[in-house]
Design a protein around this motif. Sequence first.
Motif: not given
Length: 297
Positions: A5, A8-9, A13-14, A17-18, A21, A26, A28, A30
């Motif tokens: 991924l 992620k920030t 993307g944030y 990442e959740r 799951q 994963i 992830a 930045e």
Amino acid sequence: MKILLTGKTGQVGYELERSLQGLGEIIALERSQMDLADLDQVRDVIRAVKPSLIVNPAAYTAVDKAESEPELAMRINGDAPGVMAEEARRLGAAMIHYSTDYVFDGAKTTPYLETDPAGPINVYGATKLAGEQAIQAAGIPYLILRTSWVYGMRGNNFLRTILRLAQEREELRIVADQYGAPTWCRTIAGTTARIVAQSKGASDAQEWRQERSGIYHLTAQGQTTWYGFAQAVLENAALAKKPILTPITTQDYPLPAKRPIHSAMSCEKLMNEFCQLPDWKHALINCFRDTAILNME
């Protein structure tokens, strides 16, 4: 399944990442770990991780700034996805990539279909279209998910801008002649997770290639203007004092990058294939409710 991924920030993307799951391992990253402007780093990271699925929400999204940085925007939005797709082909991996309503010129007054010809009118849209084309040319299993007017309670977006300006000004002048679909970043991430889950974890590349690879539109349902979006934001915001909203035209608010006047997209293809999408007003209400719950906690 190993999922790489990017970004992620970022807003999407944030949330991804959740939401992803439980669907695989994963990894992830930045920007400091995988900078899409550094194509050699992109190759090196993918070869080191060896993912079976690449999910790429990272992008150059500064629409107006792209007009003065076309080479950088193209490297991140056009060239980097092409490199990812090439590496996916080497690995036998699949790819999910996010694109934009700005690949269209806005001349159509009914929602755009995936089969409508693209015709971007700004640098950002042109670079995103180049990314789409590079992925399609790679011959891999892929999903390109076009979305629009993305917002959330993180990062830079229209919702957060309105909330900030509402506390600084007594009047807000908002464009009322551009039409599109505000889309909560969590809607995008949650829908992506459902798609991956339905696609057997995206590890069955043959299934994607034969049945599900392609471009899909992924936005909240319904449409409004930036003015209508601002109205809805203020209606749902818990503000002691709310500014006056004044509708203006695109010509009243000139910007470096042209915007499509009508950029609403039909999502029937995605909803028929995968899952339903929420109305934009309902999603906005849920965004505010979620934020209120987090603040209480």
